[in-house]
Write an enzyme that holds these catalytic residues in place. Structure first.
Site, mmCIF file in Angstrom:
data_model
loop_
_atom_site.group_PDB
_atom_site.id
_atom_site.type_symbol
_atom_site.label_atom_id
_atom_site.label_comp_id
_atom_site.label_asym_id
_atom_site.label_seq_id
_atom_site.Cartn_x
_atom_site.Cartn_y
_atom_site.Cartn_z
ATOM 1 N N GLY A 114 69.592 20.528 41.724
ATOM 2 C CA GLY A 114 69.390 21.228 40.462
ATOM 3 C C GLY A 114 70.525 20.953 39.502
ATOM 4 N N CYS A 152 71.949 18.348 47.764
ATOM 5 C CA CYS A 152 72.778 18.400 46.561
ATOM 6 C C CYS A 152 73.121 19.856 46.204
ATOM 7 C CB CYS A 152 72.085 17.668 45.408
ATOM 8 S SG CYS A 152 73.194 17.270 44.028
ATOM 9 N N TYR A 153 72.544 20.401 45.132
ATOM 10 C CA TYR A 153 72.802 21.801 44.783
ATOM 11 C C TYR A 153 72.460 22.705 45.952
ATOM 12 C CZ TYR A 153 72.438 26.323 42.399
ATOM 13 O OH TYR A 153 72.601 27.645 42.038
ATOM 14 N N HIS A 156 70.855 12.191 47.523
ATOM 15 C CA HIS A 156 69.415 12.411 47.410
ATOM 16 C C HIS A 156 68.662 11.405 48.283
ATOM 17 C CE1 HIS A 156 69.274 15.346 44.057
ATOM 18 N NE2 HIS A 156 70.449 14.811 43.750
ATOM 19 N N GLU A 211 65.501 11.357 48.761
ATOM 20 C CA GLU A 211 64.138 11.182 48.269
ATOM 21 C C GLU A 211 63.988 10.020 47.301
ATOM 22 O OE1 GLU A 211 65.953 14.465 45.608
ATOM 23 O OE2 GLU A 211 66.181 13.657 47.637
ATOM 24 N N SER A 222 39.794 8.524 29.459
ATOM 25 C CA SER A 222 40.452 7.449 28.723
ATOM 26 C C SER A 222 40.164 6.082 29.321
ATOM 27 C CB SER A 222 41.968 7.680 28.713
ATOM 28 O OG SER A 222 42.506 7.494 30.017
ATOM 29 N N GLY A 223 39.680 6.048 30.564
ATOM 30 C CA GLY A 223 39.473 4.784 31.250
ATOM 31 C C GLY A 223 40.605 4.442 32.180
ATOM 32 N N GLY A 224 41.741 5.162 32.082
ATOM 33 C CA GLY A 224 42.849 4.955 32.996
ATOM 34 C C GLY A 224 42.574 5.583 34.352
ATOM 35 N N VAL A 225 43.445 5.313 35.310
ATOM 36 C CA VAL A 225 43.191 5.771 36.674
ATOM 37 C C VAL A 225 43.187 7.289 36.777
ATOM 38 C CG1 VAL A 225 45.644 5.551 37.322
ATOM 39 C CG2 VAL A 225 43.883 5.540 39.091
ATOM 40 N N ASP A 226 44.067 7.977 36.036
ATOM 41 C CA ASP A 226 44.158 9.433 36.159
ATOM 42 C C ASP A 226 42.860 10.109 35.745
ATOM 43 O OD1 ASP A 226 46.762 8.761 36.759
ATOM 44 O OD2 ASP A 226 47.515 9.267 34.768
ATOM 45 N N SER A 227 42.382 9.781 34.541
ATOM 46 C CA SER A 227 41.156 10.416 34.068
ATOM 47 C C SER A 227 39.939 9.918 34.833
ATOM 48 C CB SER A 227 40.979 10.192 32.561
ATOM 49 O OG SER A 227 40.837 8.820 32.266
ATOM 50 N N SER A 228 39.980 8.673 35.318
ATOM 51 C CA SER A 228 38.857 8.142 36.095
ATOM 52 C C SER A 228 38.702 8.882 37.410
ATOM 53 C CB SER A 228 39.057 6.653 36.367
ATOM 54 O OG SER A 228 39.112 5.907 35.179
ATOM 55 N N LYS A 274 51.238 9.122 40.949
ATOM 56 C CA LYS A 274 50.290 8.056 40.647
ATOM 57 C C LYS A 274 49.783 7.363 41.914
ATOM 58 C CE LYS A 274 49.689 6.640 36.895
ATOM 59 N NZ LYS A 274 48.742 6.997 35.831
#
Length: 509
Positions: free
Chosen positions: A55, A82-83, A169, A171, A223-229, A365
């Site tokens: 953080g 870390c924090y 970190h 990750e 939109s045609g992108g992967v997220d909205s598809s 993603k």
């Protein structure tokens, strides 16, 4: 179904969701909770581990977020990063001090004779990623230091081998053995077997969508992108013909995008709305990137609302919002710092007549692509390069004019074509062009030019939270530059962006 779960207490690190992603890669579900949550009297049976994130605050400062110390009384294993490590140390009686200089970036560790359960694979000189201003000077009673970075305690472990602190970190991809370290904690210490898969995610989201939506109509901003598809495919599986997909031509799209979407998504109930004049009029003279995003976000919603008014019982708007959009836009879990407002998060208007449905809001993603494959989407859909919701507005820096947007479209089309012909499209996370409101002198045909500069950007990434610039061949860059300068009026200079994320972001605005 109750999945084996790890809880992550979020103290505001920009990397908190990366911890979740690394855990999910092991097939183990995890839930991010605000660090201000009170500790339960007993943990649910399916919670097998607890992670305290990093953080931006200091445990020594007055701005340290409130924390219920009863969290440290739970019987589950704990990994403090870390924090989180500094907080654990402070609460258990160890010593945390302010560093003489903030340590940010790559560092090398020295491991002790007994590296403990998590650092068993580490060797002296291994590279880790640091980001801290304070550090642990002495570990609490019942703990021992198992690694150092110079004078700083880089890792500590409890005597019973169930609680751990890391100053670095694990990750982020920069820590070379970070994934194995997390696997050792999740599988080796917590005993998680892994029962969370893209297939199980689809089943659970389909059930959740049906329960929430009922018989109502849902509008999906496609939109045609992967997220909205993937969002559309998930909604279609859940509610079928109750889904209406709307594609908005906002005048900020890439070359050929409208026709490609019409053809590619003809199997869905798709309506194309030409609102380009409305968007460009609203953006006329707007140069501030935050105003651009908020203006676009507002207009998208108003267009969807107008379309919804003509549909029977349209009460919901589905969006392909991902967690990188959320964590960079608003603090929704813990006190994370705002990086920029995304059009579909921080750019949304406060008053909306439609309720949001965002089934991918907690995913990265690469996880979305896995879900898309589980839904049976084609490789072409699943592996499209990300394209920002505000479109070319955040790649055309400065004022948006039809002439500048057209120049950017043509230059971007050249870069995409060259990347595709070089066989690099699947290897690169994103490749695109940015148009700068910076003019420079040039010479073409023995005449002086005074035109704008374009910047080519290409990055490698797996989740959008960190990225490295791609070492494109000089010959390829040369062809791109020559084609843009010779073929696109308004551009007489091309540069290549060699910035990584962090400290830069992938998009320029």
């Amino acid at each position: 179904m109750q999945h084996q779960t790890l809880w992550i207490l979020d103290f505001g690190s920009q990397f908190t969701q990366l911890i979740a992603r690394r855990i999910r890669e092991l097939g183990v579900f995890c839930e991010i909770r605000p660090c201000t949550d009170p500790a339960p009297a007993t943990l649910p049976d399916n919670v097998v581990g607890l992670v305290l994130s990093g953080g931006p605050a200091s445990v020594l400062g007055e701005d340290a977020p409130p924390f219920d110390t009863r969290w440290l009384e739970v019987q589950t294993p704990i990994l403090a990063i870390c924090y989180g490590m500094q907080l654990l140390t402070q609460q258990l009686g160890g010593d945390v001090v302010a560093s003489a200089a903030r340590e940010y970036g790559l560092a090398k560790v020295t491991v002790g004779e007994d590296p403990g359960r998590l650092l068993a694979d580490f060797v002296d000189g291994d590279v880790v990623w640091m980001s801290h201003g304070d550090h642990v000077a002495s570990v609490p009673t019942g703990y021992r230091a198992v690694a150092h970075s110079g004078p700083v305690v880089a890792a500590m472990e409890s005597d019973d081998g169930r609680r751990f602190g890391l100053q670095f970190h694990p990750e982020v991809t920069h820590t070379v053995r970070g994934r194995e370290l997390i696997r050792r904690f999740v599988v080796g210490v917590c005993g998680a077997q892994g029962d969370w898969t893209p297939g199980s995610f689809v089943e659970e989201q389909v059930a959740a969508i049906r329960e929430r939506v009922g018989s109502s109509t849902v509008i999906c901003g496609l939109s045609g992108g992967v997220d909205s598809s993937v969002t559309a495919a998930l909604l279609h599986r859940a509610i079928g013909d109750q889904l209406v997909c709307i594609f908005v031509d906002n005048g900020l799209l890439r070359e050929g995008e409208v026709d490609a979407v019409r053809e590619e998504f003809s199997d869905l109930n798709l309506k194309v709305v030409d609102a380009s004049d409305r968007f460009l009029e609203a953006l006329d003279g707007v140069t501030d990137p935050e105003r651009k995003r908020k203006t676009i976000g507002e207009l998208f919603i108003r267009v969807f609302e107008a379309e919804a008014s003509g549909l029977a019982d349209a009460r919901f708007l589905a969006q392909g919002t991902l967690y990188p959009d959320v964590i960079e836009s608003v603090s929704v879990r813990g006190p994370s710092a705002t990086i920029k407002s995304h059009h579909n998060v921080g750019g949304l208007p406060e008053r909306m007549s439609l309720q949001l449905v965002e089934p991918l809001r907690e995913l990265f993603k690469d996880e979305v692509r896995a879900v898309g494959a589980a839904l049976g989407l084609s490789d072409e859909r699943v592996w499209r390069q990300p394209f920002p919701g505000p479109g070319l507005a955040v790649r055309c820096l400065g004022a948006l004019t039809p002439q500048r947007l057209d120049a950017l479209r043509r230059a971007d089309a050249i870069v995409r074509e060259e990347i595709r012909q070089a066989g690099l499209e699947r290897e690169i996370w994103q490749s695109f062009v940015v148009l700068l409101p910076v003019r420079s002198v040039g010479v073409m045909g023995d005449e002086r030019t005074y035109e704008e500069a374009a910047v080519i950007r290409a990055v490698h990434s797996t989740d959008g939270m960190t990225a490295d610039w791609v070492h494109l061949p000089y010959e390829l860059l040369g062809r791109m530059s020559n084609r843009i300068i010779n073929g696109v009026p308004g551009i007489n200079r091309v540069a290549y962006d060699v910035s990584s994320k962090p400290p830069a972001t992938i998009e320029w605005e």
